[in-house]
Design a protein around this motif. Sequence first.
Motif, PDB file in Angstrom:
ATOM      1  N   UNK A 129       0.839  -1.207   0.000  1.00 45.20           N
ATOM      2  CA  UNK A 129       0.000   0.000   0.000  1.00 45.20           C
ATOM      3  C   UNK A 129       0.870   1.252   0.000  1.00 45.20           C
ATOM      4  N   UNK A 130       1.914   1.262   0.815  1.00 50.10           N
ATOM      5  CA  UNK A 130       2.841   2.414   0.859  1.00 50.10           C
ATOM      6  C   UNK A 130       3.498   2.605  -0.513  1.00 50.10           C
ATOM      7  N   UNK A 131       3.966   1.506  -1.087  1.00 46.33           N
ATOM      8  CA  UNK A 131       4.620   1.602  -2.390  1.00 46.33           C
ATOM      9  C   UNK A 131       3.661   2.105  -3.473  1.00 46.33           C
ATOM     10  N   UNK A 132       2.431   1.623  -3.425  1.00 44.85           N
ATOM     11  CA  UNK A 132       1.451   2.032  -4.433  1.00 44.85           C
ATOM     12  C   UNK A 132       1.218   3.536  -4.380  1.00 44.85           C
ATOM     13  N   UNK A 133       1.036   4.071  -3.201  1.00 45.69           N
ATOM     14  CA  UNK A 133       0.800   5.512  -3.092  1.00 45.69           C
ATOM     15  C   UNK A 133       2.081   6.300  -3.373  1.00 45.69           C
TER      16      UNK A 133
END
Length: 425
Positions: free
Chosen positions: A7-11
Amino acid sequence: MPDAIHIIRAKRDGHELTGEQIDWVVKGFTDGVVANEQMSALAMAIVLQGMTRAETARWTAAMIATGRRLDFRDLPRPTVDKHSTGGVGDKITLPLAPLVAACGAAVPQLAGRGLGYTGGTLDKLESIRGWTASMSAERMHELLADPAVGAVWSAAGADLAPADRKLYALRDVTGTVESIPLIASSIMSKKIAEGTGALVLDVKVGTGAFMTDIADARELATSMVEIGRDAGVRTVALLTAMDTPLGRTAGNALEVAESLEVLAGGGPPDVVDLTLVLAREMLAAAGIDGVDPADRLADGSAMDRWRTMIAAQGGDPDAPLPRAAHTMTVTAASGGVVTRLDALAVGIAAWRLGAGRAQQGDPVQHGAGVEIHCRPGDPVQPGQPILTLHTDTPEVFDDATAALAGAWTIASDYEPTPLVLDRIL
């Protein structure tokens, strides 16, 4: 199954988060599954990459879902609330809630305490002997249903959007406060969770406001209106000026006294005007027609409602308000017309005098603050009082007056500016 790292990487990489990802990370953070370090990284990614309208709406809904949502749909009157983003001398909530209740609406007004130079509604009301903000949801419902009361000022319970409380504390220490999607969802999660059917937002713009740029304020207002409407809450926002303090006082008991002047049919014109503008917006949002709030100020019914509300929450409406033990007058060095009075400088002075707090939990002096004798547009003579400073700790006068250096301008001509800058639907 979502996980924090993806999730962190996606954002971080600029992707739109899915509803499933948002629901999981907000709940996981609230429950302690997502670590503070991970949520800090995600918050920073949101600051840098932003969020879409769909993401912001889902983020807000996910925060609401971590706690309780109040339900006032069975009340005999429509519910409506007002939220201000905060400013110097902004006591509008005090006369507004009883006024709108006197016009036929129920007003579940969740309010907060001040931090720094921005005053808090609850701090002001707590200067009234015996008054308390603490009440159960059941007691709130009872007072809203009572035709003689119909409005409450209450602190948000710990069970309303607990994710927001935890996330805000983290953002405050990680440099991630300045994100319009996160600011908007923080405000709106609590307002939607309180169960109001309609909401009017007063977004302040100027030196004494969180938003100093009108474009940023407009973006925040638009985002909050969209969140409210997506959640089924009738929402409208006004952008209002905050370069000059509202009214002629900044401080707790000082602002209560000024609010009583408004309820008695007097008071500073800008406070009266904004109170009526917001009252009319609230009544329209609640679907109440044919009632002019100005009539309720004139006939005393708004004042009667104030007294009933104060007593219903344990306060004594006849008790004298606290007064500071020491005062200091600041005078004009030259004559002319006051053309500028900086809201931020006045707010910082009031804070240093003891009206505000440096961190949550600090005590405040209820009698401390700044009394304003000359506002923009007022003529002034050399040696005439501009401000009176109030405090119980006179050793802070030097720090307070230092904050006021260059805070006003005296010239020959003054061009007034509007109080309401825009309306966002």
